[in-house]
Design a protein around this motif. Structure first.
Motif, PDB file in Angstrom:
ATOM      1  N   PRO A  36       0.826  -1.216   0.000  1.00  0.00           N
ATOM      2  CA  PRO A  36       0.000   0.000   0.000  1.00  0.00           C
ATOM      3  C   PRO A  36       0.856   1.261   0.000  1.00  0.00           C
ATOM      4  O   PRO A  36       2.074   1.209   0.183  1.00  0.00           O
ATOM      5  CB  PRO A  36      -0.776  -0.124   1.318  1.00  0.00           C
ATOM      6  CG  PRO A  36       0.128  -0.910   2.207  1.00  0.00           C
ATOM      7  CD  PRO A  36       0.829  -1.895   1.310  1.00  0.00           C
ATOM      8  N   VAL A  37       0.213   2.389  -0.223  1.00  0.00           N
ATOM      9  CA  VAL A  37       0.902   3.676  -0.103  1.00  0.00           C
ATOM     10  C   VAL A  37       1.192   3.920   1.373  1.00  0.00           C
ATOM     11  O   VAL A  37       0.312   3.799   2.226  1.00  0.00           O
ATOM     12  CB  VAL A  37       0.038   4.818  -0.673  1.00  0.00           C
ATOM     13  CG1 VAL A  37       0.702   6.172  -0.424  1.00  0.00           C
ATOM     14  CG2 VAL A  37      -0.193   4.616  -2.173  1.00  0.00           C
ATOM     15  N   ARG A  38       2.448   4.215   1.675  1.00  0.00           N
ATOM     16  CA  ARG A  38       2.881   4.457   3.054  1.00  0.00           C
ATOM     17  C   ARG A  38       3.276   5.932   3.216  1.00  0.00           C
ATOM     18  O   ARG A  38       3.370   6.676   2.235  1.00  0.00           O
ATOM     19  CB  ARG A  38       4.089   3.581   3.391  1.00  0.00           C
ATOM     20  CG  ARG A  38       3.901   2.096   3.151  1.00  0.00           C
ATOM     21  CD  ARG A  38       2.996   1.462   4.177  1.00  0.00           C
ATOM     22  NE  ARG A  38       3.069  -0.002   4.110  1.00  0.00           N
ATOM     23  CZ  ARG A  38       2.324  -0.815   4.840  1.00  0.00           C
ATOM     24  NH1 ARG A  38       1.440  -0.325   5.702  1.00  0.00           N
ATOM     25  NH2 ARG A  38       2.459  -2.138   4.730  1.00  0.00           N
ATOM     26  N   GLU A  39       3.547   6.304   4.461  1.00  0.00           N
ATOM     27  CA  GLU A  39       4.018   7.658   4.765  1.00  0.00           C
ATOM     28  C   GLU A  39       5.298   7.543   5.599  1.00  0.00           C
ATOM     29  O   GLU A  39       5.282   6.962   6.687  1.00  0.00           O
ATOM     30  CB  GLU A  39       2.947   8.442   5.517  1.00  0.00           C
ATOM     31  CG  GLU A  39       1.690   8.675   4.684  1.00  0.00           C
ATOM     32  CD  GLU A  39       0.590   9.369   5.469  1.00  0.00           C
ATOM     33  OE1 GLU A  39       0.901  10.053   6.464  1.00  0.00           O
ATOM     34  OE2 GLU A  39      -0.586   9.218   5.086  1.00  0.00           O
ATOM     35  N   SER A  40       6.394   8.053   5.049  1.00  0.00           N
ATOM     36  CA  SER A  40       7.697   7.904   5.704  1.00  0.00           C
ATOM     37  C   SER A  40       8.538   9.159   5.541  1.00  0.00           C
ATOM     38  O   SER A  40       8.228  10.046   4.741  1.00  0.00           O
ATOM     39  CB  SER A  40       8.462   6.716   5.113  1.00  0.00           C
ATOM     40  OG  SER A  40       7.759   5.516   5.244  1.00  0.00           O
ATOM     41  N   TYR A  41       9.630   9.203   6.293  1.00  0.00           N
ATOM     42  CA  TYR A  41      10.686  10.183   6.067  1.00  0.00           C
ATOM     43  C   TYR A  41      11.624   9.590   5.012  1.00  0.00           C
ATOM     44  O   TYR A  41      12.066   8.443   5.135  1.00  0.00           O
ATOM     45  CB  TYR A  41      11.462  10.453   7.353  1.00  0.00           C
ATOM     46  CG  TYR A  41      10.643  11.084   8.453  1.00  0.00           C
ATOM     47  CD1 TYR A  41      10.557  12.468   8.589  1.00  0.00           C
ATOM     48  CD2 TYR A  41       9.947  10.280   9.360  1.00  0.00           C
ATOM     49  CE1 TYR A  41       9.800  13.043   9.598  1.00  0.00           C
ATOM     50  CE2 TYR A  41       9.187  10.849  10.378  1.00  0.00           C
ATOM     51  CZ  TYR A  41       9.113  12.229  10.484  1.00  0.00           C
ATOM     52  OH  TYR A  41       8.354  12.794  11.485  1.00  0.00           O
ATOM     53  N   ILE A  42      11.919  10.356   3.970  1.00  0.00           N
ATOM     54  CA  ILE A  42      12.796   9.869   2.903  1.00  0.00           C
ATOM     55  C   ILE A  42      13.887  10.893   2.649  1.00  0.00           C
ATOM     56  O   ILE A  42      13.609  12.061   2.387  1.00  0.00           O
ATOM     57  CB  ILE A  42      12.023   9.598   1.599  1.00  0.00           C
ATOM     58  CG1 ILE A  42      10.865   8.624   1.836  1.00  0.00           C
ATOM     59  CG2 ILE A  42      12.965   9.042   0.532  1.00  0.00           C
ATOM     60  CD1 ILE A  42      10.023   8.360   0.608  1.00  0.00           C
ATOM     61  N   ASN A  43      15.127  10.443   2.719  1.00  0.00           N
ATOM     62  CA  ASN A  43      16.277  11.317   2.508  1.00  0.00           C
ATOM     63  C   ASN A  43      17.102  10.783   1.334  1.00  0.00           C
ATOM     64  O   ASN A  43      17.688   9.705   1.429  1.00  0.00           O
ATOM     65  CB  ASN A  43      17.138  11.368   3.770  1.00  0.00           C
ATOM     66  CG  ASN A  43      18.308  12.325   3.627  1.00  0.00           C
ATOM     67  OD1 ASN A  43      18.274  13.236   2.801  1.00  0.00           O
ATOM     68  ND2 ASN A  43      19.338  12.132   4.426  1.00  0.00           N
ATOM     69  N   PRO A  44      17.134  11.511   0.207  1.00  0.00           N
ATOM     70  CA  PRO A  44      17.930  11.039  -0.937  1.00  0.00           C
ATOM     71  C   PRO A  44      19.411  11.405  -0.798  1.00  0.00           C
ATOM     72  O   PRO A  44      19.755  12.497  -0.347  1.00  0.00           O
ATOM     73  CB  PRO A  44      17.300  11.776  -2.125  1.00  0.00           C
ATOM     74  CG  PRO A  44      16.659  12.988  -1.552  1.00  0.00           C
ATOM     75  CD  PRO A  44      16.332  12.697  -0.124  1.00  0.00           C
ATOM     76  N   PHE A  45      20.268  10.462  -1.171  1.00  0.00           N
ATOM     77  CA  PHE A  45      21.709  10.695  -1.219  1.00  0.00           C
ATOM     78  C   PHE A  45      22.161  10.624  -2.675  1.00  0.00           C
ATOM     79  O   PHE A  45      21.728   9.753  -3.431  1.00  0.00           O
ATOM     80  CB  PHE A  45      22.458   9.636  -0.411  1.00  0.00           C
ATOM     81  CG  PHE A  45      22.354   9.811   1.081  1.00  0.00           C
ATOM     82  CD1 PHE A  45      23.321  10.526   1.776  1.00  0.00           C
ATOM     83  CD2 PHE A  45      21.297   9.255   1.785  1.00  0.00           C
ATOM     84  CE1 PHE A  45      23.233  10.681   3.154  1.00  0.00           C
ATOM     85  CE2 PHE A  45      21.200   9.406   3.159  1.00  0.00           C
ATOM     86  CZ  PHE A  45      22.170  10.125   3.847  1.00  0.00           C
ATOM     87  N   THR A  46      23.081  11.522  -3.056  1.00  0.00           N
ATOM     88  CA  THR A  46      23.606  11.524  -4.421  1.00  0.00           C
ATOM     89  C   THR A  46      25.127  11.417  -4.456  1.00  0.00           C
ATOM     90  O   THR A  46      25.724  11.375  -5.517  1.00  0.00           O
ATOM     91  CB  THR A  46      23.183  12.812  -5.158  1.00  0.00           C
ATOM     92  OG1 THR A  46      23.684  13.949  -4.431  1.00  0.00           O
ATOM     93  CG2 THR A  46      21.668  12.917  -5.253  1.00  0.00           C
ATOM     94  N   SER A  47      25.742  11.383  -3.278  1.00  0.00           N
ATOM     95  CA  SER A  47      27.199  11.293  -3.167  1.00  0.00           C
ATOM     96  C   SER A  47      27.568  10.035  -2.395  1.00  0.00           C
ATOM     97  O   SER A  47      27.086   9.825  -1.273  1.00  0.00           O
ATOM     98  CB  SER A  47      27.743  12.529  -2.444  1.00  0.00           C
ATOM     99  OG  SER A  47      29.040  12.311  -1.944  1.00  0.00           O
ATOM    100  N   GLY A  48      28.422   9.214  -2.976  1.00  0.00           N
ATOM    101  CA  GLY A  48      28.843   7.986  -2.320  1.00  0.00           C
ATOM    102  C   GLY A  48      29.496   8.209  -0.964  1.00  0.00           C
ATOM    103  O   GLY A  48      29.135   7.559   0.018  1.00  0.00           O
ATOM    104  N   PRO A  49      30.493   9.104  -0.862  1.00  0.00           N
ATOM    105  CA  PRO A  49      31.126   9.325   0.443  1.00  0.00           C
ATOM    106  C   PRO A  49      30.132   9.743   1.529  1.00  0.00           C
ATOM    107  O   PRO A  49      30.215   9.267   2.665  1.00  0.00           O
ATOM    108  CB  PRO A  49      32.128  10.448   0.147  1.00  0.00           C
ATOM    109  CG  PRO A  49      32.492  10.240  -1.293  1.00  0.00           C
ATOM    110  CD  PRO A  49      31.211   9.809  -1.950  1.00  0.00           C
TER     111      PRO A  49
END
Length: 397
Positions: A36-49
């Motif tokens: 189902p559709v959930r509600e969460s905190y989502i933090n995207p990362f774009t740098s490996g280090p």
């Protein structure tokens, strides 16, 4: 010569029949899971280090269990640091399970096994080729990247574990990718996918143990996890593209869509939808660029804008439709992800989140060259030969 030709003919017939009947069995045994559709905190990362600094810190804080699935784990410095953390947590009494793709870790597999001998870390390999359909099972890889820590913190996306992912590879430096850190309701579905994969690989069912599914709070972003097993993904992507009214934005290291998805992209262009595709300028595998050329060559005259990334290697997997749906996950925009691999994607529906991701994508477009038809035509007989070869084997790239 006749014997060699006969052997080649037999090999061709065998692999063809193996693939056809292996595919039929695969589809028959599909395990389609709908969350189902959930509600969460989502933090995207774009740098490996930055990602691995955060990731290792969260691993070190684990108190009950660590569940990890990667397609690739190397035997270099960062990989050894990762394995050292897992061993130390197991020594502390934390349950540690590490699931790796059999082919993705083929070369360092013996070394990895040796690293975890008598450490308490439970190790298993996913999608081991098996009879009777050896060729087909060899090609159906588990390409997911999942981590779940104490049932409360989850990660998924494009990064594996190796030096190239932290910009220590001269050819592919810097490595550009997107990876998500999830905290909140969605972690339970990430856990569910991992446990199903663990059961399939390790032949051990631990699915319904309560400690793996603690109470979770809701976060600000509406999202849905979409696992696929070489079948379901094409259907969901086709549906999203068909619904597009204004824009389709794609970022992928390998643009090799099948006929259905490509037809939907052409149809979208005909009804006036803006189509932008971001692909890498540097390739990490042979023939993948050449395999994309016939598709890109057809799209440019129809109004599509093709960006070729120039600031390192672009490995991110993203699809944004009308600024209303944003997909980031493990699946590439290619036949292998559509028809063979086990993947997991995260569809997010929150406007604020999508605005933030759009800033990331637009920044990457600025570090790219807008391709023309001239860029896509072979300039030598060797380049032409590579393209024809790429077409023939595009499903397996």
């Amino acid at each position: 010569m006749i014997i060699i030709l006969l052997l080649l003919l037999l090999l061709t017939v065998w692999t063809s029949l193996d693939f056809i009947f292996g595919r039929r069995l695969h589809i028959k045994q599909l395990n389609v899971r709908t969350y189902p559709v959930r509600e969460s905190y989502i933090n995207p990362f774009t740098s490996g280090p930055k990602l691995f600094q955060d990731y290792f810190n969260e691993l070190k804080k684990a108190e009950k269990h660590i569940h990890v699935l990667f397609y690739i784990l190397k035997d270099d410095e960062i990989s050894l640091e990762f394995m050292s953390i897992l061993k130390e947590k197991a020594k502390e009494g934390v349950e540690v399970r590490l699931l790796l793709d059999w082919l993705g870790c083929l070369k360092p597999r013996r070394h990895i096994k040796k690293q975890f001998e008598n450490t308490g870390v439970q190790l298993a390999f996913s999608r081991v080729p098996k009879f009777p359909f050896l060729f087909y099972s060899f090609n159906t890889r588990n390409h997911r990247k999942i981590t779940v820590i104490d049932g409360k913190v989850g990660y998924l996306g494009g990064y594996n574990v190796g030096k190239e992912y932290i910009n220590h590879d001269k050819k592919l430096n810097p490595w550009r990718d997107y990876h998500l850190k999830i905290q909140g309701e969605g972690v339970q579905d990430l856990q569910d996918v991992f446990l199903m994969d663990w059961q399939s690989a390790a032949k051990v069912s631990i699915h319904y143990h309560d400690p793996y599914f603690p109470p979770l709070e809701k976060g600000p972003y509406r999202h849905q996890l979409i696992p696929s097993e070489g079948f379901h993904l094409e259907k969901t992507f086709t549906k999203l593209i068909r619904q597009a009214e204004q824009s389709i934005l794609i970022g992928t290291p390998y643009f090799i869509p099948g006929k259905k998805v490509f037809s939907e992209l052409e149809a979208a262009l005909k009804r006036g939808v803006n189509l932008e595709i971001l692909v890498p300028g540097t390739a990490d595998h042979p023939l993948v660029k050449e395999a994309s050329y016939p598709y890109l060559r057809k799209l440019i005259p129809q109004g599509a804008t093709i960006f070729q990334y120039k600031k390192g290697f672009y490995h991110a997997k993203i699809l944004i439709i009308d600024d209303k749906v944003c997909d980031i996950g493990t699946a590439n925009f290619d036949k292998r992800s559509f028809y063979l691999n086990h993947e997991i994607n995260c569809y997010t529906y929150d406007k604020k989140y999508i605005e933030e991701v759009l800033k990331i994508l637009k920044k990457d477009q600025k570090n790219a060259h807008v391709m023309t038809q001239k860029d896509l035509y072979p300039l030598s007989p060797w380049a032409l030969c590579k393209e024809y070869t790429a077409r023939a084997v595009s499903l397996f790239l």
